[in-house]
Design an enzyme around this catalytic site. Structure first.
Site, PDB file in Angstrom:
ATOM      1  N   HIS A   1      16.374   7.293 -20.974  1.00  0.00           N
ATOM      2  CA  HIS A   1      15.517   8.476 -21.024  1.00  0.00           C
ATOM      3  C   HIS A   1      14.481   8.358 -22.130  1.00  0.00           C
ATOM      4  CE1 HIS A   1      16.593  11.314 -18.034  1.00  0.00           C
ATOM      5  NE2 HIS A   1      17.870  11.051 -18.206  1.00  0.00           N
TER       6      HIS A   1
ATOM      7  N   ARG B   1      11.175   1.220   2.186  1.00  0.00           N
ATOM      8  CA  ARG B   1      11.616  -0.047   2.766  1.00  0.00           C
ATOM      9  C   ARG B   1      13.133  -0.083   2.737  1.00  0.00           C
ATOM     10  NH1 ARG B   1       9.893  -5.553  -0.156  1.00  0.00           N
ATOM     11  NH2 ARG B   1      11.421  -4.950  -1.722  1.00  0.00           N
TER      12      ARG B   1
ATOM     13  N   GLU C   1       5.907 -11.284   5.630  1.00  0.00           N
ATOM     14  CA  GLU C   1       6.230 -12.050   4.420  1.00  0.00           C
ATOM     15  C   GLU C   1       6.439 -13.533   4.691  1.00  0.00           C
ATOM     16  OE1 GLU C   1       8.572  -9.455   1.429  1.00  0.00           O
ATOM     17  OE2 GLU C   1       9.566  -9.130   3.351  1.00  0.00           O
TER      18      GLU C   1
ATOM     19  N   ASN D   1       3.932 -11.559  -2.238  1.00  0.00           N
ATOM     20  CA  ASN D   1       4.784 -12.323  -3.162  1.00  0.00           C
ATOM     21  C   ASN D   1       5.612 -13.336  -2.376  1.00  0.00           C
ATOM     22  OD1 ASN D   1       3.808 -10.341  -4.843  1.00  0.00           O
ATOM     23  ND2 ASN D   1       5.682  -9.137  -4.812  1.00  0.00           N
ATOM     24  N   ASP D   2       6.259 -12.846  -1.327  1.00  0.00           N
ATOM     25  CA  ASP D   2       7.066 -13.764  -0.518  1.00  0.00           C
ATOM     26  C   ASP D   2       6.190 -14.620   0.392  1.00  0.00           C
ATOM     27  OD1 ASP D   2       9.772 -13.581  -1.266  1.00  0.00           O
ATOM     28  OD2 ASP D   2       9.876 -11.571  -0.426  1.00  0.00           O
TER      29      ASP D   2
ATOM     30  N   ARG E   1       9.373 -18.477  -6.036  1.00  0.00           N
ATOM     31  CA  ARG E   1       8.731 -17.496  -6.927  1.00  0.00           C
ATOM     32  C   ARG E   1       9.521 -17.246  -8.204  1.00  0.00           C
ATOM     33  NH1 ARG E   1       9.258 -11.806  -3.471  1.00  0.00           N
ATOM     34  NH2 ARG E   1       9.011 -10.729  -5.447  1.00  0.00           N
TER      35      ARG E   1
ATOM     36  N   CYS F   1       1.235  -4.813   0.014  1.00  0.00           N
ATOM     37  CA  CYS F   1       2.022  -4.203  -1.062  1.00  0.00           C
ATOM     38  C   CYS F   1       2.559  -5.236  -2.054  1.00  0.00           C
ATOM     39  CB  CYS F   1       3.164  -3.352  -0.508  1.00  0.00           C
ATOM     40  SG  CYS F   1       4.364  -4.307   0.415  1.00  0.00           S
TER      41      CYS F   1
HETATM   42  C1  PEP Z   1       6.523  -9.081  -1.484  1.00  0.00           C
HETATM   43  O1  PEP Z   1       7.280  -9.997  -1.157  1.00  0.00           O
HETATM   44  O2  PEP Z   1       5.302  -9.228  -1.674  1.00  0.00           O
HETATM   45  C2  PEP Z   1       7.049  -7.723  -1.686  1.00  0.00           C
HETATM   46  C3  PEP Z   1       6.256  -6.686  -1.888  1.00  0.00           C
HETATM   47  O3  PEP Z   1       8.395  -7.584  -1.710  1.00  0.00           O
HETATM   48  P1  PEP Z   1       9.304  -8.004  -2.986  1.00  0.00           P
HETATM   49  O4  PEP Z   1       8.372  -8.355  -4.102  1.00  0.00           O
HETATM   50  O5  PEP Z   1      10.147  -6.825  -3.274  1.00  0.00           O
HETATM   51  O6  PEP Z   1      10.052  -9.172  -2.444  1.00  0.00           O
HETATM   52 MG    MG Z   2       9.287  -9.585  -0.447  1.00  0.00          MG
END
Ligand code: PEP
Ligand code: MG
Length: 555
Positions: free
Chosen positions: A188, A331, A430, A453-454, A464, A501
């Site tokens: 907190h 998600r 992804e 990202n994936d 990653r 995202c």
């Molecule tokens: C991604 O893979 O870009 C994504 C938003 O999911 P995470 O980063 O939670 O794997």
């Molecule tokens: Mg992902």
């Protein structure tokens, strides 16, 4: 100069004199008393005094940081009302003839140690709340003043840790920042620091608490989690420059609250926020995001046990109600790989990123998956919900998901449980496989959200999690940009909308290219929402084209 590293939990740079937090030592000097009646009465009047102080702190927090954070003081009041807590203190007094302060100390210790032993960080923090309120009670019993609550000159606070009431008790006009040896980003105290916009670095480690630092000049970099004690001239100049820049930028960005995400030539785009817990809802409101584009629900599953339908339902309902009709994309649990739940035994894998993860877990453990879907549908009547599925790689997978969704809806109908009949569904793109069949997938769902990202990891074959591969990981790679473009074209051809995202969504070097591709939504960490709005508003698509050249770069 001494440079110390911790965890930056509240952004910003502060420069000032370091001052060790004066915590009045609580030294109990009377342990026993034969007059139990008198001790009970002392305990009760200390409770009354504590309750009225907590009322004051609640009011102060309400005006300084808002209802969500002020609530902590109501939780503290509830502790004083708790029959187990009060019963334990009174039992020590009457049965063991202890003084009121010693009875409170023992009760605090035994309750807090129960919480300290649990895995869940959230519950461990509640142990800190019990200690906090008990300390206040003991100080009142012993007439110890709360001197830090009204300090006179500007300073940077340095402490082992700060309890929530100590944090809120800090006079915002005098406290430039705070640094602690312990503490976590979800406590907190850290949350309050962010809400109060006090730069803060926690987890500096116990050796950092060296009394020789008291009174020295310090620069706190809450963004990067670094503090510089006795800074050299070069560091002071650089950090002063950064501070000025950050302040100007912050002012500029604040002026964008309430503005549209629209380019100079009139192209509109939705900018949403990514969150991982309901604690971040205050950040979402503060950054004026148009919705939540990614709620990583799996974080609810990483706290030890699998959350039951009821607690998931309550969490999703809170998010939807707080967002007050704005879109919320939740998600489903994206577990496995780097997000290993403790409650589930996942066999050790050589390549967890290519292993039993994400939708594969959901489709294997259908009962758990259905629990989450039931909770989501039940919550759907409280706002504007969309459900998104991670790591879909084939049409069969999304069809199987849709069959399960149908089953869940049928069960709810037969139980007479209400749910919205308008819950759009989408998938994360992804993997290269999903990109290549995005024309087929788009016919199955309402929207796509690209998880860059994936997608980068799987396209460029770079783990990653492996920091050694950083220089081989180029999310601007032409292959990635072409994939995003291809997916956007396929989505639009088949009437689905498309967002991004992953981290790339807030890369302002690519904002114009994404707009040119026709991306409909960008969802990013709350702190990047206004910078992205700024970039969008300064973009004029009629003046230049950036996409074409990017799609042809030879990298
Ligand atoms: C991604 O893979 O870009 C994504 C938003 O999911 P995470 O980063 O939670 O794997
Ligand atoms: Mg992902």
């Amino acid at each position: 100069m001494t440079e110390l590293h911790g965890k930056g939990v509240s952004k910003g740079i502060a420069i000032g004199k370091l001052s060790f937090y004066q915590r009045e030592k609580i030294c109990i000097n009377q342990f026993h008393s034969d007059d139990s009646k008198e001790e009970i009465s002392r305990f009760r009047s200390a409770c009354d005094m504590t309750l009225s102080q907590l009322d004051e702190l609640y009011k102060r927090a309400l005006t300084q940081v808002g209802e969500d954070e002020a609530i902590i003081f109501n939780i503290h009041k509830m502790i004083l009302d708790d029959s187990d807590y009060v019963g334990s203190v009174e039992k020590y007094i009457t049965e063991e003839h202890l003084s009121a302060e010693y009875a409170v100390a023992l009760t605090s210790e035994s309750f807090a140690s129960v919480f300290a032993a649990v895995e869940s960080e959230y519950l461990r923090c509640r142990g800190a709340d019990i200690k906090d309120v008990s300390d206040r009670l003991m100080k009142n019993l012993m007439n110890i003043q709360f001197s830090n609550e009204n300090s006179e000159h500007e300073h940077v606070i340095f402490s082992d840790d700060l309890a929530p009431s100590e944090t809120i008790g800090l006079d915002r006009s005098n406290v430039l920042a705070f640094c602690t040896a312990f503490g976590s980003s979800t406590s907190h105290t850290a949350i309050l620091a962010r809400t109060m916009k006090i730069p803060a670095v926690v987890g500096l480690g116990a050796p950092a608490l060296d009394e020789i630092f008291n009174g020295k000049e310090v620069i706190v970099d809450g963004t990067n989690g670094i503090i510089y004690i006795d800074p050299d001239e070069k560091t002071r100049t650089e950090m002063t420059r950064r501070r000025r820049f950050e302040l100007e930028r912050e002012k500029l960005l604040r002026s964008l609250v309430g503005c549209d995400n629209v380019t100079a030539d009139g192209r509109r785009i939705n900018v949403y926020a990514n969150i991982g817990s309901i604690d971040e809802l205050a950040d979402v409101a503060a950054c004026d995001a148009g919705g939540i584009g990614l709620f990583r629900s799996e974080f609810l599953f990483l706290n030890g046990c699998s959350p039951r339908e009821e607690s998931q339902f309550r969490c999703y309902r809170t998010v939807l109600k707080k967002m007050n009709g704005k879109p919320v994309i939740i998600r489903t649990a994206d577990l496995g790989a780097d997000k290993q739940p403790q409650f589930m035994e996942i066999q050790k894998e050589d390549n967890p990123a290519l292993g039993f993860r994400s939708i594969r877990i959901s489709l294997t453990n259908k009962d758990d998956f259905k629990v989450q879907l039931r909770a989501l549908y039940r919550a759907s009547v409280y706002g504007n919900l969309s459900i998104m599925f991670p790591m879909i790689t084939s049409v069969e997978e999304i069809r199987e998901v849709k069959d399960i969704l149908k089953e869940v809806r049928q069960e709810l109908v037969s139980e007479g449980v209400p749910f919205s009949d308008n819950v759009p569904i989408g998938i994360m793109i992804e993997t290269p496989a999903a990109v290549m069949i995005s024309d087929l997938l788009a016919q199955e769902v309402d929207f796509f959200s690209i998880g860059t990202n994936d997608l980068t990891q799987y396209t460029l074959a770079v783990d990653r999690q492996n920091s050694r591969l950083e220089k081989f990981c180029n999310p601007h790679h032409t292959a990635i940009l072409r994939m995003i473009k291809m997916t956007a074209d396929n989505a639009h051809k088949h009437g689905a909308w498309i967002g991004i995202c992953g981290e790339l969504s807030s890369d302002t070097e690519l904002t114009q290219a994404f707009l040119e591709m026709g991306i409909d939504e960008l969802s990013t960490t709350p702190s990047m929402v206004l910078p992205l709005r700024d970039k969008i508003r300064r973009t004029d698509l009629s003046k230049s084209n950036e996409l074409e050249s990017l799609l042809c770069v030879n990298n």
